[in-house]
Design an enzyme around this catalytic site. Structure first.
Site, PDB file in Angstrom:
ATOM      1  CB  CYS A   1      44.186   7.882  57.031  1.00 20.56           C
ATOM      2  SG  CYS A   1      45.943   7.539  57.233  1.00 20.56           S
TER       3      CYS A   1
ATOM      4  CB  CYS B   1      45.424   4.599  57.746  1.00 18.27           C
ATOM      5  SG  CYS B   1      45.918   5.886  58.894  1.00 18.27           S
TER       6      CYS B   1
END
Length: 107
Positions: free
Chosen positions: A35, A32
């Protein structure tokens, strides 16, 4: 110095729900992009808030029960727990200032 630590489905109750200090949980995955952007910010902010909040991370690829239980649909999702209850939620990447404002407004 307060460090961001990993928690799992197996340790979530002890690490988060039974914690005596508020806990910020970061639901994330290695693939991600947002993230990866927020991870260093959590590392930077952890020592600044060490007396007020504990920061833990849950890898959603390795731990599917906890994200499902808390209806985590997108990542990164930040859930702030106090006394075992969710008191605030933030979805998506944040700047350090936005992260600090989020914490300050709920602690």
């Amino acid at each position: 110095m307060n460090q961001v630590k990993q928690t799992t489905d197996a340790t979530f109750e002890a690490d988060v729900l039974k914690a005596t200090t508020p806990v910020l949980v970061d639901f994330w995955a290695p693939w991600c992009g947002p993230c990866k952007m927020i991870a260093p910010l959590l590392d930077q902010i952890a020592p600044e808030y060490e007396s007020r909040v504990v920061i833990v991370k849950v890898n959603v690829d390795e731990n599917s029960e906890t994200p499902a239980k808390y209806n985590v649909r997108g990542i990164p999702t930040l859930l702030l727990f106090k006394e075992g209850n969710i008191i605030a939620t933030k979805v998506g990447a944040l700047t350090k200032a936005q992260l600090a404002d989020f914490l300050d407004s709920h602690l």
